[in-house]
Write a protein that holds these residues in place. Structure first.
Motif, PDB file in Angstrom:
ATOM      1  N   ALA A   1     -75.771  84.495 -16.453  1.00  0.00           N
ATOM      2  CA  ALA A   1     -75.692  84.501 -16.197  1.00  0.00           C
ATOM      3  C   ALA A   1     -75.694  83.825 -14.415  1.00  0.00           C
ATOM      4  O   ALA A   1     -74.853  83.727 -13.823  1.00  0.00           O
ATOM      5  CB  ALA A   1     -75.307  85.912 -15.448  1.00  0.00           C
ATOM      6  N   LEU A   2     -76.555  83.791 -14.231  1.00  0.00           N
ATOM      7  CA  LEU A   2     -76.662  83.353 -13.141  1.00  0.00           C
ATOM      8  C   LEU A   2     -76.872  81.141 -13.161  1.00  0.00           C
ATOM      9  O   LEU A   2     -75.995  80.921 -12.229  1.00  0.00           O
ATOM     10  CB  LEU A   2     -78.337  83.024 -12.371  1.00  0.00           C
ATOM     11  CG  LEU A   2     -78.748  84.568 -11.787  1.00  0.00           C
ATOM     12  CD1 LEU A   2     -79.921  84.398 -11.409  1.00  0.00           C
ATOM     13  CD2 LEU A   2     -77.999  84.742 -10.318  1.00  0.00           C
ATOM     14  N   LEU A   3     -76.770  81.133 -14.340  1.00  0.00           N
ATOM     15  CA  LEU A   3     -77.146  79.556 -15.017  1.00  0.00           C
ATOM     16  C   LEU A   3     -74.991  79.627 -14.416  1.00  0.00           C
ATOM     17  O   LEU A   3     -74.750  77.732 -14.222  1.00  0.00           O
ATOM     18  CB  LEU A   3     -76.914  79.620 -15.988  1.00  0.00           C
ATOM     19  CG  LEU A   3     -79.484  78.743 -16.393  1.00  0.00           C
ATOM     20  CD1 LEU A   3     -78.908  79.214 -17.288  1.00  0.00           C
ATOM     21  CD2 LEU A   3     -79.038  77.956 -15.707  1.00  0.00           C
ATOM     22  N   ALA A   4     -74.273  80.760 -15.020  1.00  0.00           N
ATOM     23  CA  ALA A   4     -73.047  80.592 -15.256  1.00  0.00           C
ATOM     24  C   ALA A   4     -72.937  79.869 -14.109  1.00  0.00           C
ATOM     25  O   ALA A   4     -71.636  79.986 -13.682  1.00  0.00           O
ATOM     26  CB  ALA A   4     -72.264  80.957 -15.496  1.00  0.00           C
ATOM     27  N   ARG A   5     -73.512  80.310 -12.896  1.00  0.00           N
ATOM     28  CA  ARG A   5     -73.071  80.442 -11.459  1.00  0.00           C
ATOM     29  C   ARG A   5     -72.962  78.752 -10.588  1.00  0.00           C
ATOM     30  O   ARG A   5     -73.050  78.903  -9.782  1.00  0.00           O
ATOM     31  CB  ARG A   5     -73.299  81.904 -10.279  1.00  0.00           C
ATOM     32  CG  ARG A   5     -73.049  83.007 -10.879  1.00  0.00           C
ATOM     33  CD  ARG A   5     -73.480  83.884  -9.846  1.00  0.00           C
ATOM     34  NE  ARG A   5     -73.178  85.273 -10.575  1.00  0.00           N
ATOM     35  CZ  ARG A   5     -73.747  86.300  -9.588  1.00  0.00           C
ATOM     36  NH1 ARG A   5     -74.047  86.461  -8.935  1.00  0.00           N
ATOM     37  NH2 ARG A   5     -73.062  87.604 -10.125  1.00  0.00           N
ATOM     38  N   GLY A   6     -73.892  78.458 -11.257  1.00  0.00           N
ATOM     39  CA  GLY A   6     -74.368  77.202 -10.251  1.00  0.00           C
ATOM     40  C   GLY A   6     -75.667  77.156 -10.110  1.00  0.00           C
ATOM     41  O   GLY A   6     -76.104  75.890  -9.173  1.00  0.00           O
ATOM     42  N   TYR A   7     -76.694  78.244 -10.210  1.00  0.00           N
ATOM     43  CA  TYR A   7     -78.038  78.396  -9.471  1.00  0.00           C
ATOM     44  C   TYR A   7     -79.089  76.817 -10.528  1.00  0.00           C
ATOM     45  O   TYR A   7     -78.417  76.941 -11.510  1.00  0.00           O
ATOM     46  CB  TYR A   7     -78.353  79.739 -10.172  1.00  0.00           C
ATOM     47  CG  TYR A   7     -77.570  81.044  -9.045  1.00  0.00           C
ATOM     48  CD1 TYR A   7     -78.868  81.554  -7.916  1.00  0.00           C
ATOM     49  CD2 TYR A   7     -76.516  80.920  -9.412  1.00  0.00           C
ATOM     50  CE1 TYR A   7     -78.535  82.633  -7.341  1.00  0.00           C
ATOM     51  CE2 TYR A   7     -76.673  81.896  -7.805  1.00  0.00           C
ATOM     52  CZ  TYR A   7     -77.922  83.184  -6.728  1.00  0.00           C
ATOM     53  OH  TYR A   7     -76.529  83.694  -5.837  1.00  0.00           O
ATOM     54  N   THR A   8     -79.295  76.788  -9.097  1.00  0.00           N
ATOM     55  CA  THR A   8     -80.665  75.982  -9.989  1.00  0.00           C
ATOM     56  C   THR A   8     -81.969  76.845 -10.536  1.00  0.00           C
ATOM     57  O   THR A   8     -82.065  77.168 -10.231  1.00  0.00           O
ATOM     58  CB  THR A   8     -81.326  74.799  -8.829  1.00  0.00           C
ATOM     59  OG1 THR A   8     -81.735  75.973  -7.804  1.00  0.00           O
ATOM     60  CG2 THR A   8     -80.271  73.852  -8.024  1.00  0.00           C
ATOM     61  N   LEU A   9     -82.855  75.998 -11.059  1.00  0.00           N
ATOM     62  CA  LEU A   9     -84.100  76.499 -12.263  1.00  0.00           C
ATOM     63  C   LEU A   9     -84.494  77.198 -10.470  1.00  0.00           C
ATOM     64  O   LEU A   9     -85.383  78.289 -10.975  1.00  0.00           O
ATOM     65  CB  LEU A   9     -84.877  75.788 -12.510  1.00  0.00           C
ATOM     66  CG  LEU A   9     -84.409  76.081 -14.080  1.00  0.00           C
ATOM     67  CD1 LEU A   9     -82.644  75.832 -14.601  1.00  0.00           C
ATOM     68  CD2 LEU A   9     -85.203  75.156 -14.699  1.00  0.00           C
TER      69      LEU A   9
ATOM     70  N   GLU B   1     -72.247  71.652 -19.498  1.00  0.00           N
ATOM     71  CA  GLU B   1     -71.452  72.725 -21.044  1.00  0.00           C
ATOM     72  C   GLU B   1     -71.219  74.341 -20.631  1.00  0.00           C
ATOM     73  O   GLU B   1     -70.560  74.687 -21.454  1.00  0.00           O
ATOM     74  CB  GLU B   1     -72.072  71.958 -21.985  1.00  0.00           C
ATOM     75  CG  GLU B   1     -72.002  70.206 -22.500  1.00  0.00           C
ATOM     76  CD  GLU B   1     -72.604  69.766 -23.378  1.00  0.00           C
ATOM     77  OE1 GLU B   1     -72.638  70.581 -24.344  1.00  0.00           O
ATOM     78  OE2 GLU B   1     -72.596  68.050 -23.587  1.00  0.00           O
ATOM     79  N   LEU B   2     -72.668  74.550 -20.427  1.00  0.00           N
ATOM     80  CA  LEU B   2     -72.970  75.895 -20.571  1.00  0.00           C
ATOM     81  C   LEU B   2     -71.690  77.244 -19.573  1.00  0.00           C
ATOM     82  O   LEU B   2     -71.034  78.109 -20.085  1.00  0.00           O
ATOM     83  CB  LEU B   2     -74.170  76.385 -19.867  1.00  0.00           C
ATOM     84  CG  LEU B   2     -74.738  77.722 -20.235  1.00  0.00           C
ATOM     85  CD1 LEU B   2     -76.202  77.424 -19.768  1.00  0.00           C
ATOM     86  CD2 LEU B   2     -74.628  78.052 -18.577  1.00  0.00           C
ATOM     87  N   ILE B   3     -71.366  75.872 -17.940  1.00  0.00           N
ATOM     88  CA  ILE B   3     -69.684  76.813 -17.731  1.00  0.00           C
ATOM     89  C   ILE B   3     -68.920  76.636 -18.792  1.00  0.00           C
ATOM     90  O   ILE B   3     -68.032  77.959 -18.341  1.00  0.00           O
ATOM     91  CB  ILE B   3     -70.475  76.097 -16.065  1.00  0.00           C
ATOM     92  CG1 ILE B   3     -71.851  75.653 -15.693  1.00  0.00           C
ATOM     93  CG2 ILE B   3     -69.244  75.931 -14.757  1.00  0.00           C
ATOM     94  CD1 ILE B   3     -71.226  75.390 -13.959  1.00  0.00           C
TER      95      ILE B   3
END
Length: 501
Positions: A451-459, A491-493
């Motif tokens: 969910a956070l990756l899809a929002r564009g959060y960095t690691l 690609e994930l987003i």
């Protein structure tokens, strides 16, 4: 891939086994063979300073982990450097004592060894946590079984062979800790996403908080959230010295080789029991469940010790198995609690282990005082039994009560960090994201990372938001990419957006 996984499990388990063996060598070996290595009086100096430093270091490192909450990588670097440095100090002090026989040198060496093993436990709990709870359980079980192998050196009854095995384990552990650290630091960083400047400011501003007040608040909230398992850990620690005292009385005439085999078969039996529960039955076991199941049995054996002579050979063995089971359960529960509550793993594990080992040390001091006081023999044993039975009944009363409003679900973090809720708390596409995660078989934690990756959060931002190490987030990210068959964050987003559409 399967072969690589098996090799990885074996290597991690063997490394953890070497560390456990070193920890047992430094505590059990030197106290059981004082006349062959250090001498009886010198062994007391070593064990007392080691046990005290070991117990206090857990709490000190828990405070350090809380202060460095916004910089987990730095805490990992510090514990690794401390572990290796203190191992070297202990090794040098041990050698100097054998040449000079100066007690102060041995006291310093014992304290260094105690603090070093504590740092090593923190390094290993973070390394195993990065593998996930189920994988950590497998490695802990295998490591506990394999840790008995180095004790074949004790069967030789040759002090030079025992010392050589100890030094070899010491060198192996320093190499393993450095290797784990380099492997963690050498992982390729994930691609940078489109995290907004506002979010970056929030993440960076948290590191500028007053670290002392934040650490104190985190520890206080941790005690409040986990008081029930901590109470069980305290009684487990207090009872262990009493069981050891009974064991000395019951097994005093047993040949050394048989005692060595008995002590280390306890690790194997405890690992086998938890292997059945964790892997075969797939049950979740925590300190409270372990306490409520095993301690009534142990207390019954404890009281039968005085009225039924045949049980006298069973009680020390059963007590050893219970303590090992509780120690292994505590290790895994710390990882699970940190994941469930999005808490700092260093703080959670430091509190659990600190309470367990500090209560063990205080219990040892109390029993030493009783043993040298007016009470002696079975009179002292009966007094200890009565006190422990009463204490156990009190703990059973508190832990058996129905917990109020899910106190253990609270996250032991400061008020400044509680503003960050679950990644799904305000996400209108929660159900679709969860559906996608369920479709590809992601875990609950991986779903949150997705969910956070899809929002564009960095690691680093994800690690801060979920109170995980960056290494753990990288591991989850790799599994998410593989499950979704994507190769970049973009690609994930796009995959998630397509699912939402």
């Amino acid at each position: 891939m399967q072969q690589k996984t098996v090799v990885h499990v074996i290597m991690m388990s063997a490394g953890y086994a070497c560390f456990l063996a070193l920890n047992s060598f430094s505590l059990w070996g030197f106290s059981l063979l004082p006349e062959t290595i250090l001498g009886r009086e010198a062994a007391e100096w070593w064990s007392q300073s080691l046990s005290c430093a070991n117990a206090l270091s857990f709490l000190v490192l828990a405070i350090m982990a809380a202060r460095l909450n916004s910089c987990r990588a730095r805490f990992g670097q510090i514990t690794t450097v401390l572990a290796c440095s203190l191992f070297v100090v202990a090794l040098v002090c041990g050698g100097c004592f054998l040449l000079s026989a100066v007690p102060a040198i041995l006291v310093i060496g014992g304290a260094a060894m105690g603090a070093a093993t504590t740092c090593g436990f923190f390094c290993w709990v973070h390394a195993l946590a990065a593998e996930g709870v189920e994988s950590a359980q497998i490695k802990i079980i295998l490591g506990s079984v394999l840790s008995a192998v180095p004790f074949l050196a004790f069967l030789t009854l040759d002090s030079s062979i025992i010392a050589a095995a100890f030094f070899l384990l010491l060198l192996l552990n320093m190499a393993i800790l450095i290797g784990l650290r380099k492997a963690s630091a050498g992982e390729p960083p994930a691609g940078r996403g489109g995290l907004s400047s506002d979010t970056n400011e929030v993440v960076s501003s948290r590191s500028g908080l007053d670290s002392t007040s934040s650490a104190v608040a985190m520890l206080k909230n941790g005690l409040s959230a986990f008081w029930r398992p901590l109470l069980c850990a305290a009684l487990v620690g207090c009872m262990a010295p009493a069981v050891s005292l009974l064991g000395s009385a019951a097994l005093g005439e047993m040949p050394f080789a048989w005692r060595a085999l008995m002590v280390h078969s306890e690790n194997v039996l405890a690992a086998a029991l938890l292997g059945v529960v964790w892997i075969a039955l797939r049950h979740k076991v925590n300190m409270v469940k372990t306490f409520t199941v095993l301690f009534p049995l142990l207390i019954t054996l404890f009281l039968l010790f005085f009225v039924w002579p045949p049980v006298r050979a069973i009680i020390p063995y059963a007590g050893g198995v219970v303590f090992v089971v509780c120690s292994m359960t505590m290790f895994v529960e710390s990882i699970a609690k940190a994941e469930e509550t999005h808490s700092n793993l260093g703080v959670v594990y430091g509190l659990f282990a600190g309470v367990l080992y500090l209560s063990h040390y205080l219990g040892s001091l109390a029993l030493a005082h009783i043993d040298g006081d007016a009470l002696s023999g079975e009179t002292a044993m009966m007094a200890v039994s009565a006190v422990l039975l009463y204490g156990c009944s009190l703990v059973m009363f508190f832990v058996a009560r129905k917990p109020s409003a899910a106190p253990e679900s609270a996250s032991p973090v400061s008020e400044n960090t509680q503003c960050e809720a679950s990644p799904f708390s305000a996400d209108p596409s929660e159900r679709k994201t969860r559906a996608l995660a369920a479709q590809v078989g992601l875990s609950e934690r991986q779903t949150e990372v997705l969910a956070l990756l899809a929002r564009g959060y960095t690691l680093p931002a994800i690690a801060s938001a979920l109170y995980l190490s960056e290494n753990t987030v990288r591991t989850h990210t790799k599994k998410i990419y593989a499950a979704l068959d994507v190769h970049s964050k973009q690609e994930l987003i796009e995959r998630v957006s397509k699912e939402d559409g």
